[in-house]
Structures are given as structure tokens and as C-alpha cells.
Design a protein around this motif. Structure first.
Motif, PDB file in Angstrom:
ATOM      1  N   SER A  14     -18.531  17.564  -6.533  1.00  0.00           N
ATOM      2  CA  SER A  14     -19.607  18.311  -7.185  1.00  0.00           C
ATOM      3  C   SER A  14     -19.024  19.287  -8.204  1.00  0.00           C
ATOM      4  O   SER A  14     -17.876  19.730  -8.090  1.00  0.00           O
ATOM      5  CB  SER A  14     -20.432  19.068  -6.147  1.00  0.00           C
ATOM      6  OG  SER A  14     -19.654  20.083  -5.550  1.00  0.00           O
ATOM      7  N   CYS A  21     -25.013  21.507  -4.567  1.00  0.00           N
ATOM      8  CA  CYS A  21     -25.115  20.048  -4.621  1.00  0.00           C
ATOM      9  C   CYS A  21     -25.476  19.558  -3.221  1.00  0.00           C
ATOM     10  O   CYS A  21     -24.597  19.376  -2.377  1.00  0.00           O
ATOM     11  CB  CYS A  21     -23.806  19.434  -5.109  1.00  0.00           C
ATOM     12  SG  CYS A  21     -23.937  17.674  -5.464  1.00  0.00           S
ATOM     13  N   PHE A  58     -19.979  18.933  -1.293  1.00  0.00           N
ATOM     14  CA  PHE A  58     -21.383  18.617  -1.072  1.00  0.00           C
ATOM     15  C   PHE A  58     -21.905  19.345   0.164  1.00  0.00           C
ATOM     16  O   PHE A  58     -21.154  19.654   1.079  1.00  0.00           O
ATOM     17  CB  PHE A  58     -21.574  17.109  -0.851  1.00  0.00           C
ATOM     18  CG  PHE A  58     -21.288  16.273  -2.068  1.00  0.00           C
ATOM     19  CD1 PHE A  58     -22.301  15.933  -2.951  1.00  0.00           C
ATOM     20  CD2 PHE A  58     -19.997  15.831  -2.333  1.00  0.00           C
ATOM     21  CE1 PHE A  58     -22.034  15.157  -4.071  1.00  0.00           C
ATOM     22  CE2 PHE A  58     -19.722  15.055  -3.448  1.00  0.00           C
ATOM     23  CZ  PHE A  58     -20.745  14.721  -4.328  1.00  0.00           C
TER      24      PHE A  58
END
Length: 265
Positions: A14, A21, A58
């Protein structure tokens, strides 16, 4: 949407970190490679013959399986992620050798009816978990742990902070299990005592037995012909009626060296 790594050698990262994210499996339906969305979705998974990808940055939440890997040549690196509100934050089987480092794993829980499982499930794998924060997770079924190492597992669990979890923090179970548990800090884990329970202590300063569902579990439990190595860990302020530190049944043959246990009840 499926994120299926297949035989890729790629980095999935990300731009702005895990807080920005978010993969919500309940909403977007990130699925396991084989499973249908309603029978076991998974956010990021690999079921192929080869995978050495890197996944970083993430937030994974509301999935049946946050990360699911299976296969002899599957060796991804999973780092700096947040995994929460899943049934299985991590699921590694059939020879997978995934590395999980510097992740935050919290508020995951296995269904009550499940047995021999865990929010982190390792069976016949060679996974490496280190420098992760693992907290506020719950594993409710019979013979379960927040981290469950099943038969033929050879994973290494090292330098993790494992705290404030409900149920056995690490459950090592089964033939040919050679898990290595080293240099972890295990603090404030409550074995068999619901978080909402008001805990009463007897005159030996131990919690009363009637509030436990299964009272033989330890913060680390070794059973059923397992041969785990437990070295240089720090146990502090864990609670169980029996074996609040380490429990080994009569069928295990573990190596236990240089661990520190303080104020466990």
C-alpha cells in the motif's frame, strides 16, 4: 474480487500504510482460491505450486481467513499489516513456509463449534512468525489456541508480543510436531475465563475452578506426541486454574530451557 498470487514474484504494497488501505472481506468478498464467498472467504491467498511474493501495508478485516497459504513452494513474506475481526487471521497448511513479521493481529475469533484450530492455524507448515503483536484474540472450541500448531508442523514462533488473549495462547498438538517457541513475551492471557467474567480468587490466590470450561490448559499447551522447543520466553500475569505457564501432557517430549515465569495464577 480475488487476490490470487499464483506463481508470481511480486510485491503488493500500500502507498499510505495499513490504516489507509483496508480490505473488508465481508463487504468486498475477497475469497479463498477454491472456496465460495459464503463458505470461507479469504482476503489474500495462494493455493498454487510456487509463490515468493511480499505483501505489505494492508488492513485485513471481516474475513474467514485473512491470509491463507498452502503448498510446498509457497514462501511469501507478510509484513506490517493489521489483521482483525477474522475467524482465521492466518491459515498455513501442506508445507507452506510463509513469513509473518511486524504485523498487528487482534480481535480475531474462531467459532465456538470448531475444534483443533486457532485464529492463527499452522498445520504441516514451516512458517516463521516473528516480531508480531498478537492481542485481544479469542479461540473458543475444544483443543484450540490463539496460535494452533497442528500435526507435522515445524513453524518457528519468535520475538512476538502475545498478550490479553482469551484461551490458550499457543496450543501445540499432534504427531511429528516440532514447533520452536523462542523469545516471546506472553502477558495477561486468560485461559478458559471469559473476558467479561468477574474473577474471584481463593485463599491460594488462584481463580476459582468452576468458571473454567477446560482447566488443564496452560498459556502454552503441549500435547499428543508433540516435541516442541520452548526457550527464552517471558511469561507474566497469565491466568488459569491449572498450569498458567506451560502445560505438557504425558505424551509430549518437549525441550524447555531458560524461560522466565512471574506472577502467573
Amino acid at each position: 474480487v480475488d487476490i490470487i498470487l499464483n506463481e508470481k514474484e511480486i510485491v503488493i504494497k500500500s502507498v499510505n500504510g495499513p490504516e489507509n488501505c483496508i480490505i473488508d472481506g465481508g463487504t468486498f468478498g475477497f475469497k479463498n482460491y477454491i472456496a465460495k464467498p459464503d463458505s470461507g472467504s479469504s482476503s489474500l491467498s495462494d493455493n498454487t505450486s510456487r509463490c515468493i511474493s511480499i505483501i505489505e501495508g494492508f488492513t485485513i478485516k471481516n474475513c474467514q481467513k485473512g491470509f491463507s497459504f498452502s503448498g510446498q513452494n509457497v514462501t511469501p513474506t507478510i509484513k506490517n499489516n493489521i489483521i482483525k475481526n477474522c475467524h482465521h487471521a492466518i491459515f498455513c497448511t501442506e508445507g507452506a513456509s510463509a513469513t509473518f513479521m511486524s504485523n498487528e493481529i487482534s480481535n480475531n475469533s474462531t467459532p465456538v463449534q470448531d475444534t483443533q484450530t486457532g485464529t492463527i492455524f499452522l498445520k504441516n507448515s514451516k512458517s516463521y512468525l516473528y516480531d508480531n503483536k498478537i492481542f485481544d484474540n479469542e479461540s473458543s472450541g475444544n483443543q484450540t489456541g490463539v496460535i494452533y500448531c497442528g500435526p507435522e508442523d515445524q513453524s518457528v514462533i519468535q520475538r512476538n508480543a502475545i498478550y490479553n488473549n482469551q484461551r490458550c495462547a499457543i496450543f501445540v498438538n499432534g504427531i511429528d510436531n516440532n514447533a520452536t517457541i523462542i523469545q516471546n513475551v506472553l502477558k495477561g492471557n486468560s485461559i478458559g475465563i471469559p473476558k467479561t467474567t468477574s474473577i474471584e480468587f481463593d485463599h491460594y490466590n488462584r481463580p476459582y475452578q468452576q468458571i473454567l470450561e477446560m482447566n488443564y490448559l496452560g498459556t502454552i499447551t503441549i500435547c499428543n506426541n508433540s516435541k516442541a522447543s520452548i526457550m527464552n520466553n517471558f511469561f507474566f500475569d497469565n491466568i488459569s486454574v491449572n498450569a498458567s505457564g506451560i502445560y505438557c501432557d504425558e505424551h509430549s517430549s518437549s525441550e524447555i530451557l531458560n524461560n522466565t515465569l512471574i506472577k502467573n495464577y
